[in-house]
Enzyme design. Structure first.
Site, mmCIF file in Angstrom:
data_model
loop_
_atom_site.group_PDB
_atom_site.id
_atom_site.type_symbol
_atom_site.label_atom_id
_atom_site.label_comp_id
_atom_site.label_asym_id
_atom_site.label_seq_id
_atom_site.Cartn_x
_atom_site.Cartn_y
_atom_site.Cartn_z
ATOM 1 N N GLU A 172 0.862 -1.173 0.000
ATOM 2 C CA GLU A 172 0.000 0.000 0.000
ATOM 3 C C GLU A 172 0.905 1.230 0.000
ATOM 4 O OE1 GLU A 172 -2.344 0.725 3.507
ATOM 5 O OE2 GLU A 172 -3.646 2.155 2.473
ATOM 6 N N ARG B 57 5.924 -13.869 9.122
ATOM 7 C CA ARG B 57 6.740 -12.671 8.972
ATOM 8 C C ARG B 57 8.133 -12.906 9.543
ATOM 9 N NH1 ARG B 57 4.318 -7.481 8.457
ATOM 10 N NH2 ARG B 57 2.045 -7.526 8.506
ATOM 11 N N LYS C 280 5.110 1.082 10.880
ATOM 12 C CA LYS C 280 5.082 2.343 10.139
ATOM 13 C C LYS C 280 4.906 3.517 11.086
ATOM 14 C CE LYS C 280 3.345 0.781 5.679
ATOM 15 N NZ LYS C 280 2.139 0.484 4.896
#
Length: 793
Positions: free
Chosen positions: A39, A265, A275
RNA sequence: AGGGAUAUGGUGUAAUGGCAGCACAACAGAUUUUGGAUCUGUUUGUUCAGGUUCGAAUCCUGGUAUCCCUGCCA
């Protein structure tokens, strides 16, 4: 060169490639198509490296296609700047997606069409409750959801409302489109997920064309299908979402359709990748920006001087599995060093200088010192090595001029008035070799008021002198002044987002508020390493002035450096340290300086005492146990069966008698799983003859179990199956010996190893024999025959 | 709590009923005009308790631990 890096990447081999190979084999797909779907609301970091590598390299490996997709369905926070940044970083990594660049926002119209189709099919409806109300109605883990009063709206009304949602007739949040799936599902994701929401926000690409935006769960599967993706990989937290994915594919009848696969992950010690937290570091000035070389972002690593090859090597080394894991920072550091070792010419720089005067040297000498150490030269395939400008020349030509003068600088740390044990550098009266220049002896030294060494007076010795160590140096007259930025880990602890109860803050001030009471999410800031950037002023040898700006060097004995691409200028050089050299000396120093001994390893988690408790049974189940054991079943088998309706039902027609115990055991150990899945076609009654064959020694255990599995799958009577396959016939001694001899002959290396003492190989040989005889050999005899044959000769 | 996922040396990852292997780290030695690199060797492991089997990291039963899900984020 991306191509060579690609060629150097070892093959991916994991649970996803296994599936791909099966799919290719079966012709399910003609080729592999993958996608990496970031994104555009932030910059890529080392965590993304892993995901993008997995997506792209998998496609490369199978000669397929990889797509880059900007998943821009939520206008908030997304921007072209981020999209461009992502593309720049991926191209830096060496990826080239050619034509296959997609923006989700380019397909808003198509998503909308599919939404209307779902409505028409009765698979979606417009809900008009508030967000809070919807959450309440969704229920929770032990209460199923309640339909909202709008769930049963008719198709026409839904269609009308949805069109008016698009037309902008309603305020944000007034309505949503939801899939009509299953409000009582144990999977919360399936409780009528939201597909579209009203959101009046400017989209960086679509502008104000839309006031409704699709949700990830709706858009992502559709986009995969539209692009023709075959294997859609995502991280583990989307496991539950897969149910929506599959539901959509089925309802909209995509064929062939993509499938979703989830991987664990990978996080990295000493770094954060959230983020929000990265943004906080930038906004609050803890770092100089998104490209501060201490940041885990790819642009920061690029500015640091790490090469894309190193990042890719790292990505390929950390493995793929279905568990979230934290990777040892040493793996990354090793990838960076390993890459630079063969790329970075050696030069000398003194970071923290102290002056040396060679009393017996008059005038300057020009020395020619090699750029490469002997081992890199030897490792070069064609015998040529690179100059800093990239030209490959014979090793004798790979040298640079270095001036040796009366006045020099050496590293402050390379002289010690009171050397610790094992110190191999310059000491008063001692000798040391100046790299490429000869051996010197320190005759005396000056200090300032506080005892710091300010000047060393030394003598350059004749050929034949001896020295225990080698140090680097530069000419005081010729070397170029420079700033050096010495980066270290941004955080002091391996897991800055965790608790770290053992951590002691370096300058802990109990008067300072905020240590305990600060907001939890800023807790990571207390683990910032105050020494993560050290700046020194020193000198670099003059030869670097003629090299290209992006040359990466090894400053001998210091580490890998290059010019800071942002701040370095011709007349004011700034070198950043990409990574230190490994430092065995520092290791031994640390070990010497008395860490508490016997620290050994952490004790293994205590064995749980209650490990063996069996679950309590209801009185009815207890009665079942009694009945089953009465029939001959083993206690443990009986308890398992009594608690399981399926197993109980299966055994109702089992023959009583001597064979019951064996049938019960098979039911528990071999048939339980397929039984529960409803895949067993054989009846328990048919198993008695098989048990008899086994008991009478007509077949081996192995054959019986193989027959059982086959019979369960096909429904054929096991005894008949054994008859048909000829598995009942025993094996004569001579046959067995012949087979054993054949196997020994085929595996000479193993035979030798066995005779050399590796007796664990007996299992290997037994396995070979069992395979060769389809399980007909009796293990007891096999072992004897094998031992005999292996002992012979 | 209901559902889902996972568990192999210090770290990461192989072994699909038959030799517990590889990488990084650590340690020791060799080598070295970088306390780098290289080479050799060593230490350390199947979450636990039972069961099936000639043989279990793998199959069965039960426990434990960790993570994910209950946004109109992705």
């Amino acid at each position: 060169m991306p191509t060579s890096a690609r060629a150097a990447s070892p093959q991916l081999d994991n649970f996803i490639t296994e599936t791909i190979e099966r799919d290719l084999q079966s012709g399910k797909y003609a080729g592999v198509v993958t996608r990496f779907p970031p994104e555009p609301n932030g910059y890529l970091h080392l965590g993304h490296t892993f995901a993008s590598f997995l997506d792209f390299q998998t496609a490369v490996q199978y000669g397929g296609r990889y797509h880059l997709r900007l998943d821009d369905t939520n206008p908030e926070g997304e921007s072209q700047e981020f999209a461009d940044g992502i593309m720049d970083d991926l191209r830096w990594m060496g990826w080239d997606w050619g034509e296959n660049l997609f923006y989700a926002s380019d397909n808003f119209e198509r998503y909308y069409g599919y939404a209307e189709q779902l409505i028409t099919q009765g698979d979606a409806y417009v809900d008009s409750v508030s967000g809070d109300e919807m959450a309440r109605l969704r229920g929770d883990a032990h209460t199923s959801g309640t339909p909202s009063e709008y769930r049963e709206r008719g198709v026409e009304e839904n269609l009308d409302l949805f069109r008016r949602m698009r037309a902008g007739e309603f305020a944000d949040g007034a309505h949503v489109l939801r899939g009509r799936i299953d409000l009582s599902s144990a999977n919360m994701k399936l409780r009528d997920p939201v597909l579209y929401r009203i959101k009046r926000a400017w989209h960086y690409r679509a502008g104000d064309a839309w006031c409704i935006y699709p949700m990830y769960d709706f858009q992502h599967p559709l986009q995969d299908a539209i692009e023709g993706v075959t294997h859609s990989m995502c991280s583990l937290e989307f496991v539950d979402n897969r149910a929506i994915y599959d539901w959509l594919m089925e309802r909209l009848a995509f064929a062939p359709r993509p499938h979703q696969y989830e991987f664990g992950r990978r996080s990295l010690e000493y770094t954060i990748v959230s983020k929000r937290k990265l943004r906080q570091l930038v906004n609050e000035g803890h770092v100089s920006g998104w490209d501060d070389p201490r940041m885990p972002t790819l642009r920061a690593q690029q500015r640091l001087g790490v090469t894309p090859e190193a990042v890719r090597a790292f990505a390929s080394q950390i493995g793929v599995s279905r568990t979230n894991r934290t990777v040892d920072i040493a793996v990354y550091e090793n990838a960076v060093r390993d890459d630079l070792n063969h790329k970075a010419p050696r030069v000398m720089a003194v970071l923290d200088p102290v002056r040396v005067t060679l009393g017996n040297l008059d005038g300057a000498r020009t020395l020619q010192i090699p750029y490469w150490p002997h081992d890199v030269i030897e490792a070069s395939g064609d015998g040529l090595v690179a100059l800093p400008n990239g030209a490959r020349v014979a090793s004798e030509q790979a040298v640079r001029d270095v001036a040796l003068t009366r006045e020099l600088f050496i590293e402050r740390e390379d002289f010690s008035a009171e050397p610790p044990k094992g110190y191999k550098r310059l000491t008063p009266g001692g000798t040391v070799r100046l790299r490429g220049a000869g051996i010197i002896r320190a005759d005396r030294f000056d200090t300032d008021d506080s005892g710091n060494v300010t000047h060393i007076h030394a003598t350059l010795l004749e050929e034949g002198a001896k020295a225990g160590g080698v140090i680097h140096w530069v000419s005081a007259e010729h070397a170029i002044p420079a700033e050096f930025r010495l980066y270290d880990r941004l955080f002091r602890v391996a897991n800055p987002e965790g608790e770290n109860p053992d951590d002691i803050l370096p300058d802990f001030d109990p008067e300072q508020p905020g240590h305990e009471s600060g907001p939890v999410d800023t807790g990571f800031l207390r683990y910032l390493n105050p020494g993560s950037l050290r700046v020194t002023r020193g000198y670099v040898e003059a030869s670097v002035t003629s090299d290209s700006q992006d040359t990466r060097y090894q400053f001998e004995r210091q580490g890998y450096f290059w010019r800071d691409p942002v701040d370095s200028r011709e007349d004011a050089l700034v070198f950043g340290r990409i990574i230190t050299l490994k430092d065995a000396w520092a290791q031994t120093q640390k070990a010497e300086s008395g860490k508490p001994k016997g620290e050994g390893k952490k004790p293994k988690a205590e064995a749980v005492v209650a490990g063996g408790v069996q679950p309590a049974l209801t009185p009815q189940q207890e009665a079942g146990v009694t009945r089953l054991t009465g029939l001959g079943a083993a206690e443990g088998d009986a308890r398992t069966i009594a608690r399981d309706e399926t197993l109980l039902a299966f055994l109702t027609d089992a023959a009583p008698g001597d064979t019951f115990a064996q049938v019960a055991s098979w039911t528990v150990n071999d048939l339980a799983t397929p039984l529960r899945a409803g895949e067993v076609k054989v009846r328990a009654a048919d198993l008695a003859t098989l048990a008899e064959l086994l008991a009478s020694g007509k077949v081996t255990t192995r054959v019986a179990r193989d027959a059982l599995a086959l019979a369960a799958a096909s429904g054929e009577a096991p005894a008949a199956l054994i008859e048909r396959e000829g598995l009942g016939a025993g094996l004569s001694e001579a046959e067995l010996e012949r087979i054993v001899a054949g196997i020994l002959e085929k595996n000479p290396a193993e035979v030798e190893a066995y005779r050399g003492g590796k007796t664990a190989l007996l299992g290997f040989f037994t396995g070979q024999v069992m395979r060769a005889t389809q399980g007909k050999a009796e293990p007891g005899r096999v072992s004897g025959v094998l031992k005999g044959a292996l002992a012979a000769k």
